[in-house]
Each structure stands twice: as C-alpha cells, then as structure tokens.
Design a protein around this motif. Structure first.
Motif: not given
Length: 433
Positions: A80, A86, A89-90, A92
């Motif tokens: 994150g 990020q 975490k995602n 993506q």
C-alpha cells in the motif's frame, strides 16, 4: 512481418531458459540475469524487482537493471506504500505516462532524457503474490511488449516462488544444522560427565585381574551403565539398564549411579536384595512416583563377591531385577534368574520383593552380567540376536582370554546386525575370579 501469435511464441521460447529456475543458481543471480535479458527486449531503460514477504506484508528490493546506488532505492516497501506497494496490495498493474514538463528525467553524462512511461507489474502465480516489477521507458511501451509481459507474468512468478522457497529452505536447514550442532555439542559434553561416573579402567583392573567390558551406547550418551565398588573386602558389581536410551536414559543413569553410591558406600547396606529394595524405594521417591504416576526405572543385576576362603573359593551373592547372572564353571553355563520386578515404577500398595541367590565359585570361574541390548539386537529382517544365542557364545568361548571373548561377541553382533541400526544400549561385563 510476424503476426502476434508468432511474435509471442518466439519471444516466450527465447525466455524459457532465462526464466527457468535452476537449483544451483542464487536467487539474486537468477533475477539479475532475467532483468538483463528482459528489460532491453521490451525496450525498457531501467527496472527494479522486489520480492514479496507475505508474513510481513512488505516488499524487499532484490535487484535492478541500470540502477545506481545513489538513486535512493527503497530497500523495503510496505503493501500500500507508494505505487509499488499499491500494486502489491491491489494486485493490479499500474501504468503511468508522465508529461514532458512534469515527468521523470534520467540524467546521462551529457543530457537529461525524459521517461515517457512507467510500468509497475505485480508478479502473481497460483493466486500468490511473488513480487513486483517496475520498468521505466524512454518512449511509450508497445502493445506487443505489454502483452508479452502479461503472458510471462505467471511463469516468472512460479520460478521466483521456487527460488524463494529454496532460499527459505536453505536458511531453515542452516538454522536447524546450527541448532543440531549446538545440541550435539551439549550431548557430547554430557558424555564426558557420564564417562566420568563410570568406573575407570584402572580401578576395574585393580579389582579384577581378568575381565572385559562390552559397552555400546545406542546414542552418544547411554541409558546403560555399570558400577563397581569395594566395601569391607566385599566387591559389588552391577550392570544397569535404565528406562530409555540417549538423553532420557542418561538422566536415569545419573540417578541410579548416585543412589547406588549412597546405599552401598554411604549407608553401608551390603545385602544385595536389601540394596535393590532400597534402590526401588529411593527411585520412587526421587521421581515422585506415588503422585506423578511416572513409571521410569531400571533393570539390573547386582553381585556381591565375598573374599576367598582358605581353599581359594569365593561365594557370590546375586540379586536381579529382571536380569539374570550367567556363570561359566565346570564347562557349563549356569543361569541365576533375577526377580520379575523392575526397579522403580508404581506397584500400588504392594512393594516388590527381591531375593538373594548365592553360589560358591572357584578360581577361573567366570560371571557375566548383561543388559538386554545384546539379545534384542536385530538384523535387517528384524530377527533378534536372542538370549539363547548369547548363552551359547558365552559357554563356547569361556576358555578364551577375556579380551578374545569380547572380540568374538562384538564380531558376532556386527555380523548379525550388518547395516541395521542399533536399537538399544548394549552392556556385557565378564569377570574371571
């Protein structure tokens, strides 16, 4: 002109060996080789690869391409945190196309070159996050290269996972090896202590003109021990088999040795049956067997050898706890059976009764004390050596020197066991009167 399928097939074929995990290659070296081949192929100019630490929810920098230590690389990024965190975490992909006036600039020796695209790609295999790859480009990333990176993502992830697991396994094995060495070192030191409590060879030689001791611990330390002492011209000799072997047995042997010293040498209880009775009571008290239900104890044979009479004959008084005394005299082997109780354990209200057995022996007669380890020794077919075979060997070889008897017993044991692991401690003591 290659179509998309031909391009992807050729590209993936080119990177099969590059991506392949090799057990003899370090994780960082494998990653460096991967980036050295992959980044130029997709026309990137700089890259960084992080590996995932799921337990810590963080990413650790593994290696980079065209990076300088002065670039201020973050060695650890939490899930994150920043764009790389990020993406982790995602799970993506993140694509950024900086404007020229606000974008990232890379300095060369002569000029500054703007970064036109940044690709941050989480590496996922079997729904497991393995790491994050960040690649910087001087010009927009071509569609076929982007698709290629997507296609090899899982392959990179699975090989990266294999590397990570291998590194973890090596680390764990190194830690276990270190702990094992520490434990082994401690046990070896304990062996020095146990060896110190056993009767010294010089003392045995002074007490008995002719004897042998076959003492083979299963592990470094032993649950078997032997004991000798002379009190008021009486010689006491014991072979003791404590519950268990290794460290557990060694603890019991220390207790047994201490109690024999107290009972015979300090309290001057000199009757073998009474010695076993006192030993049993003291073991029960020491191990709190009336409340703990602990059933540890020992089997043993104990001889009291009296001084010779005017004719040179000697009386031997024997008491045994589940162990016999073997005697070779007049070309025969006699067996004095021990009582059916072990020392220690919990017998409820009734206390076991131990009895004396005595016989008169002449000069040249031999007594043998044993634990059950020799008879229980098994071969590859799980067939035991057996007490009957031991008795046959004792009488067959009793006219040999004591040293030769020991050699013959050891040779027979080795021939029987072959490569089979020893299952218990082994003790045989032979004494010629």
């Amino acid at each position: 002109m290659l179509d998309d399928k031909q391009f992807y097939d050729l590209a993936i074929a080119k990177f099969v060996d590059v991506m392949q995990w090799h057990q003899d290659v370090a994780l960082e070296s494998w990653a460096e080789n991967l980036l050295d081949n992959l980044v130029p192929f997709v026309e990137g100019v700089r890259a960084s690869l992080y590996i995932a630490n799921p337990e810590e929810q963080s990413l650790s920098f593994l290696t980079g391409f065209a990076l300088d230590k002065r670039d201020g690389i973050k060695l650890k990024i939490k899930y994150g945190e920043d764009l790389i965190g990020q993406a982790a975490k995602n799970r993506q992909m993140i694509q950024i196309a900086p404007q020229i006036d606000e974008g990232v600039l890379l300095e060369t020796t002569t000029t500054q070159i703007p970064i036109r695209q940044i690709l941050i790609q989480p590496i996922v295999s079997n729904d497991q996050l393995s790491g994050v790859l960040e690649v910087l480009f001087f010009r927009p990333l071509q569609a076929e290269y982007l698709e290629f990176l997507k296609q090899i993502n899982a392959n990179i992830g699975s090989n990266l996972n294999l590397h990570i697991q291998e590194e973890k396994l090596k680390k764990r094995n190194n830690e276990l090896d270190k702990k094992n060495k520490q434990i082994t070192s401690s046990i070896k030191y304990a062996k020095n202590i146990q060896d110190a409590i056993l009767p010294q060879q010089d003392y045995f030689a002074q007490t008995f003109d002719s004897h042998f001791i076959l003492f083979l611990p299963k592990d470094i330390v032993s649950g078997d021990f032997y004991w000798v002492s002379q009190v008021d011209e009486k010689i006491f000799l014991a072979a003791v088999d404590c519950t268990g072997h290794g460290v557990a047995g060694a603890f019991m042997s220390m207790i047994g040795n201490t109690l024999l010293n107290q009972i015979i040498n300090e309290k001057r209880i000199l009757d073998p049956a009474q010695i076993l009775h006192a030993l049993n009571e003291n073991i029960q008290v020491a191990l709190k067997q009336d409340t703990s239900k602990n059933k540890d104890g020992m089997d043993l044979g104990l001889c009291c050898i009296l001084p010779p009479d005017e004719a040179g004959k000697r009386e031997v008084v024997y008491a045994g706890a589940k162990r016999p005394l073997y005697v070779a005299c007049r070309n025969e082997l006699f067996e004095l059976r021990g009582d059916r109780y072990s020392i220690g354990g919990w017998f409820g209200i009734d206390s076991p009764t131990f009895t004396n057995k005595s016989l008169t022996l002449e000069v040249g007669d031999i007594i043998y004390l044993t634990t059950d380890g020799y008879g229980d020794a098994a071969n590859q077919r799980r067939k035991k050596m057996g007490e009957p075979r031991l008795k046959k060997m004792l009488i067959a070889n009793h006219k040999e020197t004591m040293a030769q008897q020991k050699r013959l017993l050891l040779q027979a044991l080795q021939a029987h066991q072959q490569e089979t692991e020893q299952r218990d401690d082994i003790t045989i003591i032979g004494v010629k009167l």
